[in-house]
Scaffold this motif. Structure first.
Motif, PDB file in Angstrom:
ATOM      1  N   VAL A  12       1.816   3.353 -12.046  1.00  0.00           N
ATOM      2  CA  VAL A  12       0.781   4.013 -12.833  1.00  0.00           C
ATOM      3  C   VAL A  12      -0.522   3.857 -12.051  1.00  0.00           C
ATOM      4  O   VAL A  12      -1.022   2.741 -11.890  1.00  0.00           O
ATOM      5  N   MET A  13      -1.043   4.964 -11.525  1.00  0.00           N
ATOM      6  CA  MET A  13      -2.257   4.925 -10.721  1.00  0.00           C
ATOM      7  C   MET A  13      -3.411   4.335 -11.528  1.00  0.00           C
ATOM      8  O   MET A  13      -3.625   4.682 -12.691  1.00  0.00           O
ATOM      9  N   GLY A  14      -4.115   3.393 -10.928  1.00  0.00           N
ATOM     10  CA  GLY A  14      -5.278   2.799 -11.567  1.00  0.00           C
ATOM     11  C   GLY A  14      -4.980   1.682 -12.540  1.00  0.00           C
ATOM     12  O   GLY A  14      -5.885   1.192 -13.207  1.00  0.00           O
ATOM     13  N   ARG A  15      -3.748   1.249 -12.646  1.00  0.00           N
ATOM     14  CA  ARG A  15      -3.408   0.173 -13.578  1.00  0.00           C
ATOM     15  C   ARG A  15      -2.845  -1.023 -12.814  1.00  0.00           C
ATOM     16  O   ARG A  15      -1.713  -1.428 -12.973  1.00  0.00           O
ATOM     17  N   TYR A  16      -3.719  -1.571 -11.952  1.00  0.00           N
ATOM     18  CA  TYR A  16      -3.368  -2.713 -11.125  1.00  0.00           C
ATOM     19  C   TYR A  16      -3.692  -3.988 -11.904  1.00  0.00           C
ATOM     20  O   TYR A  16      -4.472  -3.953 -12.852  1.00  0.00           O
ATOM     21  N   PRO A  17      -3.160  -5.129 -11.494  1.00  0.00           N
ATOM     22  CA  PRO A  17      -3.527  -6.370 -12.172  1.00  0.00           C
ATOM     23  C   PRO A  17      -5.051  -6.586 -12.182  1.00  0.00           C
ATOM     24  O   PRO A  17      -5.627  -6.931 -13.194  1.00  0.00           O
ATOM     25  N   PHE A  18      -5.705  -6.378 -11.038  1.00  0.00           N
ATOM     26  CA  PHE A  18      -7.160  -6.494 -10.919  1.00  0.00           C
ATOM     27  C   PHE A  18      -7.666  -5.178 -10.355  1.00  0.00           C
ATOM     28  O   PHE A  18      -7.359  -4.826  -9.229  1.00  0.00           O
ATOM     29  N   GLY A  21      -0.173  -6.447 -18.230  1.00  0.00           N
ATOM     30  CA  GLY A  21      -1.604  -6.491 -18.490  1.00  0.00           C
ATOM     31  C   GLY A  21      -2.399  -5.803 -17.394  1.00  0.00           C
ATOM     32  O   GLY A  21      -1.883  -5.460 -16.328  1.00  0.00           O
ATOM     33  N   HIS A  22      -3.704  -5.610 -17.650  1.00  0.00           N
ATOM     34  CA  HIS A  22      -4.567  -4.882 -16.739  1.00  0.00           C
ATOM     35  C   HIS A  22      -5.992  -5.366 -16.950  1.00  0.00           C
ATOM     36  O   HIS A  22      -6.449  -5.464 -18.082  1.00  0.00           O
ATOM     37  N   SER A  23      -6.691  -5.705 -15.880  1.00  0.00           N
ATOM     38  CA  SER A  23      -8.110  -6.049 -15.991  1.00  0.00           C
ATOM     39  C   SER A  23      -8.884  -5.071 -15.117  1.00  0.00           C
ATOM     40  O   SER A  23      -8.420  -4.680 -14.043  1.00  0.00           O
ATOM     41  N   ILE A  24     -10.060  -4.640 -15.576  1.00  0.00           N
ATOM     42  CA  ILE A  24     -10.832  -3.654 -14.830  1.00  0.00           C
ATOM     43  C   ILE A  24     -12.306  -4.027 -14.842  1.00  0.00           C
ATOM     44  O   ILE A  24     -12.830  -4.489 -15.860  1.00  0.00           O
ATOM     45  N   THR A  28       0.842  -1.193   0.000  1.00  0.00           N
ATOM     46  CA  THR A  28       0.000   0.000   0.000  1.00  0.00           C
ATOM     47  C   THR A  28       0.877   1.243   0.000  1.00  0.00           C
ATOM     48  O   THR A  28       0.410   2.349   0.223  1.00  0.00           O
ATOM     49  N   ALA A  29       2.166   1.059  -0.269  1.00  0.00           N
ATOM     50  CA  ALA A  29       3.094   2.195  -0.368  1.00  0.00           C
ATOM     51  C   ALA A  29       2.759   3.005  -1.615  1.00  0.00           C
ATOM     52  O   ALA A  29       2.215   2.479  -2.582  1.00  0.00           O
ATOM     53  N   TRP A  30       3.085   4.282  -1.606  1.00  0.00           N
ATOM     54  CA  TRP A  30       2.770   5.166  -2.729  1.00  0.00           C
ATOM     55  C   TRP A  30       3.413   4.689  -4.030  1.00  0.00           C
ATOM     56  O   TRP A  30       2.820   4.741  -5.085  1.00  0.00           O
TER      57      TRP A  30
END
Length: 108
Positions: free
Chosen positions: A97-103, A72-75, A6-8
């Motif tokens: 990259v904010m908002g580009r998590y695996p899930f 990759g990225h799933s949303i 949860t680090a920046w």
């Protein structure tokens, strides 16, 4: 089980993702094989993601994802219904990259 940072920022040399083995379950609490080394925030605006590592489905970025740290990225957006079970993420997510998590889930 894996507990995400949860680090920046999440740098390869100093990430705070942690892997542990579940040793017990009691209601909504789990016991781990050893203490976590880092604090993992959980609050009203966001919390650490936790994933089970015993999986049978794999989503993965391409070979270049590792070198460029851009996978990759799933949303799941508001209004959609998404369920993931038994899914592994390999070369997924886009580092810092904010908002580009695996899930990535947008909850109502």
């Amino acid at each position: 089980v894996v507990i995400m940072t949860t680090a920046w920022t999440d740098e390869p040399s100093s990430h705070e993702n942690e892997v542990r083995v579940i040793t017990s379950v009691s209601g909504s609490r789990i016991g781990l094989d050893r203490p976590l080394e880092h604090g993992h925030y959980g609050g009203p605006e966001y919390s650490a993601e936790v994933a089970l590592l015993s999986r049978s489905i794999t989503l993965q970025g391409d070979e270049g994802s590792e070198a460029y740290r851009y996978g990759g990225h799933s949303i799941c957006t508001t209004g959609s219904e998404c369920r993931f079970g038994g899914v592994a993420a390999v070369r997924m997510g886009q580092e810092n990259v904010m908002g580009r998590y695996p899930f990535h889930f947008h909850m109502p």
